[in-house]
Scaffold this active site. Structure first.
Site, mmCIF file in Angstrom:
data_model
loop_
_atom_site.group_PDB
_atom_site.id
_atom_site.type_symbol
_atom_site.label_atom_id
_atom_site.label_comp_id
_atom_site.label_asym_id
_atom_site.label_seq_id
_atom_site.Cartn_x
_atom_site.Cartn_y
_atom_site.Cartn_z
ATOM 1 N N ASP A 152 -41.719 -51.478 38.076
ATOM 2 C CA ASP A 152 -40.870 -51.451 39.620
ATOM 3 C C ASP A 152 -40.313 -49.979 39.902
ATOM 4 O OD1 ASP A 152 -40.045 -52.426 42.067
ATOM 5 O OD2 ASP A 152 -38.190 -53.010 41.361
ATOM 6 N N ASP A 199 -41.380 -49.311 48.031
ATOM 7 C CA ASP A 199 -41.170 -50.326 47.561
ATOM 8 C C ASP A 199 -42.277 -51.030 46.870
ATOM 9 O OD1 ASP A 199 -40.028 -52.894 46.319
ATOM 10 O OD2 ASP A 199 -39.618 -53.809 48.309
#
Ligand code: NAG
Ligand code: NAG
Ligand code: NAG
Ligand code: NAG
Ligand code: NAG
Length: 439
Positions: free
Chosen positions: A308, A109
């Site tokens: 991301d 992440d």
């Protein structure tokens, strides 16, 4: 075990044998090698699920952004893991913990910092969802609890998610992913340190959360590895000023994830742009977008667009979204079909099955000082049999460059210099070329 896994294990084994014989270079900075695997494994991405998960992640990033990104030095909530459901298309990182090493996979992440893993035998029943393995501290000789005085504990205490226990000998944490009084999305446990093994390298004293109870919020892996810009992330704990990944187009293959000296880009094709200081995410200024012959507006500071790895689709805020969509629709020569799952530019797949720039317009992202001329496969995907859609969706808040758009690029995050660089690459063969560890 697949043939591929056997190869990886064999390669690691060979490297382990060879390494001690090679001369150590005191000058070189450490470099570490990891891998990322797409959650969907060998099956195709379910775009209904991907749209749902990506939108949830967008909301999660946006809620954090609106409360903290402009003043991240005050309250760096990026330390805290984001809610991540089991996804149509997020990436897990493969690594080992403990001595001897215990192999785990956990969500990679780039939007948060804290590392945590399911921990101990009790987690087998007290951690939901069940099924993924827990790391077992009792089977490791290098496990240690962190005392309350440790810096990691202080940082999490300042975010009110950790507190001292056992007369200061332990630091407990609980983080709730849910909004409001949702009690069913959380992870809790105590802080610890342990030797992590990435590729052939053992890294001592990595600080992480040892989760003893959890519910939902992070999908089916054994935890989460934070790769954010803050001090608790794996990137920071490896003392790596840079990290880089290369996401493969074949989701059943491992994508390389490189840290430190192994993560650098050189050559004429490298494009670089500054990371925005106004946000804790890896965000950059998108000046404009070229769609075929049209130029449409981008998304600038303060938010910019966030690179991301945990979001599958791509999102643009208004007016960038509507203008780009109009340019895309007007220059696509395929038959348009009904919108589905938030995809608002969908078409019948061409009869010859091939998607080329004869059928859909080119798409180029213009960042400050860097252009990303995207392959068609990075922005047009087959969402169901015979239906292809533009991968960009409307965002009510943050703009995000998702992971499909980053496939077959080396994406380098230079945390110290605050620069994001990228270069087109064949990520399947890049991994093969790099099979032995350079010195
Ligand atoms: C895709 O995901 C949606 C939502 O979870 C589910 O309803 C649907 O059955 C899935 N489709 C396939 C083909 O698995
Ligand atoms: C930071 O977090 C603390 C504790 O949650 C809170 O009291 C404080 O108001 C926050 N500061 C800012 C600037 O948001
Ligand atoms: C560690 O704990 C697990 C779960 O409680 C147990 O099954 C295992 O036997 C223990 N291992 C050792 C080496 O004590
Ligand atoms: C990172 O730097 C700190 C402080 O210099 C050191 O204690 C630690 O061992 C380093 N970690 C790695 C993985 O090199
Ligand atoms: C960009 C921004 O909104 N920064 C704010 C951060 O907080 C200080 C004071 O707390 C404000 O003065 C800034 O405007």
């Amino acid at each position: 075990m697949t043939a591929h896994h056997r190869l990886v294990i064999l390669a690691s084994f060979v490297i382990c044998i060879l390494l001690p014989a090679l001369p150590a270079d005191a000058e070189s900075l450490p470099g570490f090698r990891g891998t990322m695997i797409r959650r969907t494994g060998t099956t195709a991405i379910n775009f209904t699920q991907a749209a749902r998960d990506s939108y949830r992640r967008l909301s999660s990033l946006a809620s954090r952004s609106s409360t903290s990104h402009l003043n991240s030095s005050d309250n760096n909530t990026q330390r805290i893991p984001l809610r991540m459901d089991d996804s149509g298309g997020a990436y897990d990182m493969e690594f080992s913990m403990g001595t001897p090493p215990q192999k785990l996979t956990a969500l990679a992440d780039t939007g948060s910092d804290l590392i945590w893993a399911k921990c101990g035998g009790a987690c087998t029943t007290s951690c939901e969802p069940q099924g993924s393995p827990s790391y077992l501290p009792n089977a490791s000789s290098t496990f240690a609890k962190l005392p309350c005085s440790d810096r990691l504990c202080s940082l999490l205490r300042s975010d009110s998610v950790a507190w001292c226990a056992a007369a200061g000998a332990e630091c407990d944490y609980r983080y709730s992913y849910g909004l409001g009084d949702d009690d069913h999305h959380y992870t809790q446990g105590f802080l610890a340190r342990e030797t992590f093994t990435l590729g052939a390298d053992a890294v001592p004293s990595v600080r992480f959360g040892c989760t003893t109870a959890s519910e939902g919020g992070y999908g089916s892996g054994s935890g989460l590895v934070g790769l954010g810009r803050g001090p608790l992330s794996l990137v920071s704990q490896l003392n790596a000023s840079t990290f880089m990944y290369c996401l493969t187009s074949d989701a059943s293959k491992a994508s390389p994830l490189l840290f430190g000296s192994l993560a650098s880009l050189t050559g004429a094709q490298v494009q670089s742009t500054g990371l925005l200081a106004s946000t804790t995410f890896y965000a950059v200024n998108l000046r404009s977008i070229s769609i075929g012959s049209a130029t449409t507006p981008g998304v600038g500071e303060p938010e910019g667009v966030v690179f991301d790895s945990g979001t599958t689709l791509t999102y643009l805020a208004e007016p960038a979204y509507s203008e780009a969509k109009a340019a895309f629709l007007s220059q696509t020569s395929l038959d348009q079909v009904e919108d589905t799952d938030g995809f608002e530019a969908c078409f019948q797949k061409p009869a010859n099955g091939r998607l080329s720039n004869a059928a859909v317009p080119t798409m180029v992202l213009h960042f400050d000082g860097a252009d990303m001329a995207l392959p068609v496969a990075n922005y047009v995907v087959e969402v169901e049999d015979g239906v292809v859609c533009w991968i960009v969706q409307r965002s009510p808040s943050l703009s995000i460059i998702g992971n499909i758009m980053q496939v077959n690029y080396l994406v380098l995050h230079d945390v110290h210099r605050s620069v994001l660089s990228f270069q087109p690459a064949n990520c399947d063969t890049y991994q093969a070329n790099e099979a032995s560890r350079p010195l």
